[in-house]
Design an enzyme around this catalytic site. Sequence first.
Site, PDB file in Angstrom:
ATOM      1  N   LYS A 197       0.839  -1.201   0.000  1.00 50.45           N
ATOM      2  CA  LYS A 197       0.000   0.000   0.000  1.00 50.45           C
ATOM      3  C   LYS A 197       0.876   1.254   0.000  1.00 50.45           C
ATOM      4  O   LYS A 197       0.641   2.171  -0.759  1.00 50.45           O
ATOM      5  CB  LYS A 197      -0.898  -0.030   1.248  1.00 50.45           C
ATOM      6  CG  LYS A 197      -1.886   1.087   1.328  1.00 50.45           C
ATOM      7  CD  LYS A 197      -2.875   0.886   2.481  1.00 50.45           C
ATOM      8  CE  LYS A 197      -3.831   2.069   2.556  1.00 50.45           C
ATOM      9  NZ  LYS A 197      -4.788   1.944   3.666  1.00 50.45           N
ATOM     10  N   GLU A 203      10.696  -4.890   4.112  1.00 49.41           N
ATOM     11  CA  GLU A 203      10.766  -6.301   3.720  1.00 49.41           C
ATOM     12  C   GLU A 203      10.369  -6.475   2.254  1.00 49.41           C
ATOM     13  O   GLU A 203      11.033  -7.206   1.496  1.00 49.41           O
ATOM     14  CB  GLU A 203       9.838  -7.153   4.589  1.00 49.41           C
ATOM     15  CG  GLU A 203      10.148  -7.145   6.076  1.00 49.41           C
ATOM     16  CD  GLU A 203       9.293  -6.151   6.840  1.00 49.41           C
ATOM     17  OE1 GLU A 203       9.046  -5.045   6.311  1.00 49.41           O
ATOM     18  OE2 GLU A 203       8.855  -6.486   7.949  1.00 49.41           O
ATOM     19  N   GLY A 262      -4.899  -2.044   4.984  1.00 51.39           N
ATOM     20  CA  GLY A 262      -4.137  -3.163   4.428  1.00 51.39           C
ATOM     21  C   GLY A 262      -4.732  -4.507   4.812  1.00 51.39           C
ATOM     22  O   GLY A 262      -4.943  -5.374   3.970  1.00 51.39           O
ATOM     23  N   ARG A 263      -5.089  -4.645   6.103  1.00 53.85           N
ATOM     24  CA  ARG A 263      -5.584  -5.948   6.566  1.00 53.85           C
ATOM     25  C   ARG A 263      -7.014  -6.223   6.114  1.00 53.85           C
ATOM     26  O   ARG A 263      -7.594  -7.245   6.470  1.00 53.85           O
ATOM     27  CB  ARG A 263      -5.453  -6.050   8.080  1.00 53.85           C
ATOM     28  CG  ARG A 263      -6.033  -4.893   8.856  1.00 53.85           C
ATOM     29  CD  ARG A 263      -5.613  -4.952  10.324  1.00 53.85           C
ATOM     30  NE  ARG A 263      -6.056  -3.767  11.064  1.00 53.85           N
ATOM     31  CZ  ARG A 263      -5.374  -2.644  11.158  1.00 53.85           C
ATOM     32  NH1 ARG A 263      -4.192  -2.549  10.551  1.00 53.85           N
ATOM     33  NH2 ARG A 263      -5.826  -1.598  11.839  1.00 53.85           N
ATOM     34  N   GLU A 348      -4.106  -6.376  15.202  1.00 53.16           N
ATOM     35  CA  GLU A 348      -3.589  -5.092  14.673  1.00 53.16           C
ATOM     36  C   GLU A 348      -4.705  -4.044  14.646  1.00 53.16           C
ATOM     37  O   GLU A 348      -4.444  -2.851  14.619  1.00 53.16           O
ATOM     38  CB  GLU A 348      -2.994  -5.267  13.285  1.00 53.16           C
ATOM     39  CG  GLU A 348      -2.186  -4.046  12.812  1.00 53.16           C
ATOM     40  CD  GLU A 348      -1.316  -4.324  11.594  1.00 53.16           C
ATOM     41  OE1 GLU A 348      -1.784  -4.105  10.458  1.00 53.16           O
ATOM     42  OE2 GLU A 348      -0.171  -4.764  11.787  1.00 53.16           O
ATOM     43  N   LYS A 507       9.908  -0.275  13.694  1.00 51.37           N
ATOM     44  CA  LYS A 507      10.495   0.097  12.399  1.00 51.37           C
ATOM     45  C   LYS A 507      11.595   1.139  12.598  1.00 51.37           C
ATOM     46  O   LYS A 507      12.675   1.057  12.024  1.00 51.37           O
ATOM     47  CB  LYS A 507       9.414   0.659  11.467  1.00 51.37           C
ATOM     48  CG  LYS A 507       8.420  -0.360  10.943  1.00 51.37           C
ATOM     49  CD  LYS A 507       7.406   0.306  10.009  1.00 51.37           C
ATOM     50  CE  LYS A 507       6.380  -0.675   9.471  1.00 51.37           C
ATOM     51  NZ  LYS A 507       5.345  -0.006   8.630  1.00 51.37           N
TER      52      LYS A 507
HETATM   53  O1  F6P Z   1       1.919  -4.479   9.858  1.00 50.70           O
HETATM   54  C1  F6P Z   1       2.062  -3.122   9.637  1.00 50.70           C
HETATM   55  C2  F6P Z   1       1.595  -2.800   8.238  1.00 50.70           C
HETATM   56  O2  F6P Z   1       1.554  -1.424   8.048  1.00 50.70           O
HETATM   57  C3  F6P Z   1       0.222  -3.416   7.946  1.00 50.70           C
HETATM   58  O3  F6P Z   1      -0.835  -2.643   8.425  1.00 50.70           O
HETATM   59  C4  F6P Z   1       0.292  -3.521   6.452  1.00 50.70           C
HETATM   60  O4  F6P Z   1      -0.687  -4.419   5.956  1.00 50.70           O
HETATM   61  C5  F6P Z   1       1.715  -4.056   6.268  1.00 50.70           C
HETATM   62  O5  F6P Z   1       2.479  -3.355   7.268  1.00 50.70           O
HETATM   63  C6  F6P Z   1       2.294  -3.870   4.867  1.00 50.70           C
HETATM   64  O6  F6P Z   1       2.222  -2.516   4.518  1.00 50.70           O
HETATM   65  P1  F6P Z   1       2.301  -2.161   2.948  1.00 50.70           P
HETATM   66  O7  F6P Z   1       1.089  -2.780   2.294  1.00 50.70           O
HETATM   67  O8  F6P Z   1       2.301  -0.675   2.889  1.00 50.70           O
HETATM   68  O9  F6P Z   1       3.577  -2.766   2.401  1.00 50.70           O
END
Ligand code: F6P
Length: 547
Positions: A197, A203, A262-263, A348, A507
Site C-alpha cells: 500500500k 521487507e 491493508g488488513r 492489529e 520500524k
Molecule cells: O503491519 C504493519 C503494516 O503497516 C500493515 O498494516 C500492512 O498491511 C503491512 O504493514 C504492509 O504494509 P504495505 O502494504 O504498505 O507494504
Amino acid sequence: MDIGYLTKLGANAKSRKLFSLFDDEMRSEKYSLSAAGLFLDYAKHNITDDELSGLFTLAKQATLADKISAQFSGEQLNNTEQRSVLHTVLRASDDVKKSVLGEQAQVVIDTEAKMAKIVDDVQSGNVRSVTGEKFTDILAIGIGGSYYGVKVALSALVPYHQPGLKAHVLANVDGDAAQEKFAKLNANTTLVVVISKTFTTQETLLNATIVKQWMLNANSDNNSSKDIISQHWYAVSTNIAAATAFGINADNILPMWDWVGGRFSLWSAVGLPLALVIGNQHFNDLKAGAFAMDQHFQQAPFEQNMPVIMAMLGIWNRNGLGYPSLAILPYNHALRALPGYLQQTDMESNGKSVDNNGNTLNYLTAPVVFGQEGTNGQHAFMQLMHQSADIIPTDFILSLAPTSEHLANHDALVANCFAQSEALMQGKTLAQAEAELRSSGASETEVTRVASHKTMKGNTPSNTLLMQQLDPQSLGAVLALYEHKIFVQGVIWQVNSYDQWGVELGKQLGKEVLNVMAKPMSDIESETLSSSSLALIRRYKNNLVQR
Ligand code: F6P
C-alpha cells in the site's frame, strides 16, 4: 450498562457451571443462527438470556447501528489518519460504489475492469512472458495485509485454481524465504506482483529487489531488462510514483486507496494474485459471499446478527469473564492460514489501550489470538486448554462437506471438532475421574494417586461456525464475518480499529540498529540502544567478520 459493569456481571457467571445452562432444553435452538450461508452455534458460551440481553443493550448504548451506517457510508472512522473505512464498498454493486464514492467510483470500477482483463489475458495466454511462453507461476511479494489475505484465500481455494498456473507468496525478509521460491520457480515463466500500500515497506522492497535481480540474472534469451520487467512485473499500491520508480511499467500498476486498510484489502487489486489463479468468476464469488454477510450485518437486528453476536460474546469473555486469549481452530486443512490472518486482522485492529479521544482506557481490549488447524492443535496446545487454570475461548470452524474424497477421515475430523468443544465445556470432575479409574479396575491407592491428575476444568466457552462447503462464497462470508466482528468490538471498546501506530517504533529502531550495525566495531555506540542490544550487534558483527 458499561464495560466496567460487565466485570461485575461476569464475576457471578464465573461461579456457574457452563454445562448447567443446558438444563434449558431450548438452549441449542435459541443460541444458534444462520446467515450468509453460515451456521453459528454459540450455545457453549457461559451466558444467560438476561446477560446476553444486557450485551445487546450495551451495543445499543454504544450507538452501534449509527456506527455501522457511518462505516458503510464512508465517514472517516479512522480518525487518527482522517480516513474512511470502505473495504466493504469494494464488494458492493457499481451503483453503491457511485453513491458512496462519488466521482472516485469510476476509478475503482475501471481498476476492477483492468484487473479482470489482466486475469483473463494471463489465464488465456493473450499476455505471455518475454520468452513468448504462457505464465506458469505467480509470485506475490508483500507482507501483513499485503500478504495474509492472499495467503489464506490461496490455501483455502486450491480446488478452484486454474490448472497450469500456480501462485506463491513471499513475505519474510529472511532471504531463505526468497531462496525457497527461486529453487522452484522458472524466471522465464513467472509473473511477479509486488503488493504494498505504501511501497515503502522494508521487507517488501528488499524482496522485490532480490527477485528482480534473480529474474534478470536468469534471463536466458538476452531480452532487455526493460522488456522483462515490463512484461513480467505488476504492482498494487497507493504510491504509484514509488512503484514506477522501482521500474514497474505504469500500465501494470493497479491503484489501491487509503480508505482500504491493508488488513482489509483482499477485495481490492491486492487480490490480483488470487484472481490470477482462481479466475474472475470465483474472485467475484468470494466478494459476493462477503457482500451477503455485509447485507446481513447491516439489516439484521442485533439479536439475530451473527457479527454482532460473535463480537458481544467476545466482549463478554474478555471484559466480563476476563479471558485473555482467543483460539481460532479451523478443523479444515485448507483453512490452516486463517489463524495467522486473524492474528493481524484482530490484534492489529483492536490491540490498543487509548480511545478515539486519546484517553487511556480503564478496561482491556483485543485478546491474544492464536491457533492452528485441527486436529493438529489437539497434539500441541489442547493439553493446556483442558488442564491449565486458564480458560481460553475458542472458535471452531468447520465445513460440513469434505474437501477430499476421504469420507472416514472427514467423519473423524468432524467428530474431533465437536468432541473438543464438548470436552472444553464439560471438563471432568474429580468424582468422574475416580469413577472412571475404579471402573477400569484401578486400586484405591491408584485412584487416590492419579485421579486428581485426570480432572479437567471445563467451563471453556466456544463458537462452532459451520459452512456447507469451503468455496469462494463461504470463504468470503467468513472473512467478512470476522471483519465486522472486529469492527463491532472496536466500537464497544471505543478504539480506532483502522490505524496501527504500534508498529512504528519497531520500524524506527530497526533503522537505528541497521545504522549502528554499519559502523566499524570500534564505533558501535548509540544514544537509544541498550548495552544488551549493542552487545548483540557486536556479536553479530564478529560473526560477519568470520563469515
Ligand atoms: O503491519 C504493519 C503494516 O503497516 C500493515 O498494516 C500492512 O498491511 C503491512 O504493514 C504492509 O504494509 P504495505 O502494504 O504498505 O507494504
